[in-house]
Design a protein around this motif. Structure first.
Motif, PDB file in Angstrom:
ATOM      1  N   CYS A  49       0.858  -1.189   0.000  1.00 50.72           N
ATOM      2  CA  CYS A  49       0.000   0.000   0.000  1.00 50.72           C
ATOM      3  C   CYS A  49       0.889   1.233   0.000  1.00 50.72           C
ATOM      4  CB  CYS A  49      -0.914   0.031   1.222  1.00 50.72           C
ATOM      5  SG  CYS A  49      -2.070   1.430   1.146  1.00 50.72           S
ATOM      6  N   MET A  51      -0.409   4.290   0.705  1.00 56.29           N
ATOM      7  CA  MET A  51      -0.935   5.262   1.674  1.00 56.29           C
ATOM      8  C   MET A  51      -0.400   4.929   3.069  1.00 56.29           C
ATOM      9  SD  MET A  51      -4.774   6.073   0.385  1.00 56.29           S
ATOM     10  CE  MET A  51      -5.017   6.747  -1.276  1.00 56.29           C
ATOM     11  N   ARG A  52      -0.552   5.874   3.961  1.00 59.83           N
ATOM     12  CA  ARG A  52      -0.063   5.695   5.336  1.00 59.83           C
ATOM     13  C   ARG A  52      -1.108   6.248   6.298  1.00 59.83           C
ATOM     14  NH1 ARG A  52       2.459   2.617   2.965  1.00 59.83           N
ATOM     15  NH2 ARG A  52       4.720   2.503   2.628  1.00 59.83           N
ATOM     16  N   CYS A  53      -2.309   5.692   6.248  1.00 59.08           N
ATOM     17  CA  CYS A  53      -3.404   6.205   7.074  1.00 59.08           C
ATOM     18  C   CYS A  53      -3.047   6.077   8.556  1.00 59.08           C
ATOM     19  CB  CYS A  53      -4.684   5.432   6.794  1.00 59.08           C
ATOM     20  SG  CYS A  53      -5.168   5.485   5.062  1.00 59.08           S
ATOM     21  N   TYR A  55      -4.889   5.636  10.952  1.00 56.73           N
ATOM     22  CA  TYR A  55      -5.715   4.642  11.650  1.00 56.73           C
ATOM     23  C   TYR A  55      -5.613   3.250  11.026  1.00 56.73           C
ATOM     24  CZ  TYR A  55      -8.744   5.814   7.706  1.00 56.73           C
ATOM     25  OH  TYR A  55      -9.219   6.052   6.445  1.00 56.73           O
ATOM     26  N   CYS A  56      -4.657   3.059  10.140  1.00 63.74           N
ATOM     27  CA  CYS A  56      -4.609   1.800   9.380  1.00 63.74           C
ATOM     28  C   CYS A  56      -4.692   0.580  10.304  1.00 63.74           C
ATOM     29  CB  CYS A  56      -3.312   1.728   8.576  1.00 63.74           C
ATOM     30  SG  CYS A  56      -3.223   0.210   7.596  1.00 63.74           S
ATOM     31  N   THR A  61       0.404  -4.816   6.039  1.00 61.22           N
ATOM     32  CA  THR A  61       0.276  -5.060   4.589  1.00 61.22           C
ATOM     33  C   THR A  61       1.051  -4.026   3.759  1.00 61.22           C
ATOM     34  OG1 THR A  61      -1.687  -3.655   4.368  1.00 61.22           O
ATOM     35  CG2 THR A  61      -2.063  -5.992   4.851  1.00 61.22           C
ATOM     36  N   TRP A  62       1.626  -3.019   4.387  1.00 60.35           N
ATOM     37  CA  TRP A  62       2.203  -1.909   3.620  1.00 60.35           C
ATOM     38  C   TRP A  62       3.312  -2.332   2.656  1.00 60.35           C
ATOM     39  CZ3 TRP A  62       2.862   2.634   7.680  1.00 60.35           C
ATOM     40  CH2 TRP A  62       1.580   3.104   8.032  1.00 60.35           C
ATOM     41  N   GLY A  99      -6.837  -5.140   0.925  1.00 55.90           N
ATOM     42  CA  GLY A  99      -5.415  -5.151   1.267  1.00 55.90           C
ATOM     43  C   GLY A  99      -5.161  -4.452   2.576  1.00 55.90           C
ATOM     44  N   GLY A 100      -4.028  -3.697   2.552  1.00 55.72           N
ATOM     45  CA  GLY A 100      -3.199  -3.254   1.437  1.00 55.72           C
ATOM     46  C   GLY A 100      -4.044  -2.623   0.336  1.00 55.72           C
ATOM     47  N   ASN A 128      -8.467   1.973  -2.287  1.00 59.68           N
ATOM     48  CA  ASN A 128      -8.331   3.376  -1.911  1.00 59.68           C
ATOM     49  C   ASN A 128      -8.200   4.265  -3.152  1.00 59.68           C
ATOM     50  OD1 ASN A 128      -5.626   3.282  -2.821  1.00 59.68           O
ATOM     51  ND2 ASN A 128      -4.838   2.755  -0.797  1.00 59.68           N
ATOM     52  N   LYS A 153     -11.321   9.013   1.864  1.00 65.23           N
ATOM     53  CA  LYS A 153     -10.927   9.220   3.261  1.00 65.23           C
ATOM     54  C   LYS A 153     -11.150  10.645   3.719  1.00 65.23           C
ATOM     55  CE  LYS A 153      -7.739   5.453   2.553  1.00 65.23           C
ATOM     56  NZ  LYS A 153      -8.239   4.451   3.496  1.00 65.23           N
TER      57      LYS A 153
END
Ligand code: SF4
Length: 267
Positions: A49, A51-53, A55-56, A61-62, A99-100, A128, A153
């Protein structure tokens, strides 16, 4: 095993996408998921992934490559899917790629969804919206996707950067592309106190999707802390520590705002 020659201009390895050689890099499999689309779902959690949310809940999975990830062919995945096929169909369910970010392995997902369609199995892409290439592969994937679940988001670009770590331009472009294609889509909106729970953010979302006739429903997901422990396992600090789920009144208020833009809301 199928192999594909990737033309230079389509080479997805350039930025985020991995080169495709007939396998997917899979974080985990859930054979009977209940929260990733209609009915019971066979869910593939894909690795990777961009993104770096904050709240992930799938922090692990990043990275595209980890020791625990498994590489599988479509045939191997389908063998498992077909053993659950009757349960999935009996509940109005199917398969979900999540995912991810599954679009980072869009060729694999395209091949998997095509295989599912051969058995009349409903396909859902939980994304996303981080599409890097608008090409024949993406169109082929979307042509074999029954439902897109798109995470929007935050529409405000500045808050998005703080919450997600990167701009929202790619996601918004993808949302507009889905609308142009009239692709059946459900938007998912996570209500995070202090980041997305205010009237302004809800109105921005309503204005953005108001005219998009392909968006059938908006699913409101109250923030929760359930994935926080995975951050610690990965050696990272969970920055939303102590943030509580939004109160029910807040969720109902946002629901009311979005209903004002003519959308069905699932909560
Ligand atoms: S897009 Fe999903 S997987 Fe990626 S960081 Fe955000 S919540 Fe995590």
């Amino acid at each position: 095993m199928q192999t594909y020659t990737i033309k230079a201009e389509e080479n997805p390895h350039r930025e985020g996408h991995r080169g495709y050689h007939g396998t997917g890099i899979i974080h985990s499999i859930e054979s009977c998921g209940t929260v990733d689309g209609p009915g019971l779902r066979f869910v593939l959690f894909m690795q990777g992934c961009m993104m770096r949310c904050l709240y992930c809940h799938n922090r692990d999975t990043w990275d595209m490559h980890t020791d625990k990830a498994q590489e599988m062919t479509v045939e191997q995945v389908m063998k498992q899917v077909l053993s659950y096929r009757h349960y999935l169909k009996a509940t109005g369910g199917g398969v979900t790629a999540t995912g991810g970010e599954p679009l980072l392995q869009y060729e694999f997902i395209r091949d998997w969804f095509k295989a599912c369609w051969e058995y009349n199995i409903h396909t859902c892409l939980d994304t996303n919206g981080y599409a890097l290439h608008y090409d024949g592969i993406l169109d082929d994937l979307l042509d074999h996707t029954n439902l897109v679940m798109l995470d929007l988001k935050q529409i405000d670009p500045e808050i998005h950067k703080v919450l997600v770590g990167i701009p929202n331009t790619k996601t918004l472009k993808f949302a507009r592309y889905l609308a142009e294609r009239n692709q059946p889509t459900r938007v998912r909106y996570v209500i995070v106190p202090g980041y997305t729970d205010d009237d302004h953010s809800a109105h921005l979302l309503g204005e953005f999707i108001g005219d998009m006739e392909n968006i059938e429903t908006v699913e409101l997901l109250p923030y929760h802390e359930l994935g926080a422990h995975k951050w610690e396992l990965c050696g990272d600090e969970y920055k939303l520590k102590g943030v509580k789920p939004p109160p029910k009144e807040t969720v109902l208020h946002i629901k009311e705002i979005l209903e004002g833009y003519g959308k069905n809301i699932i909560y």
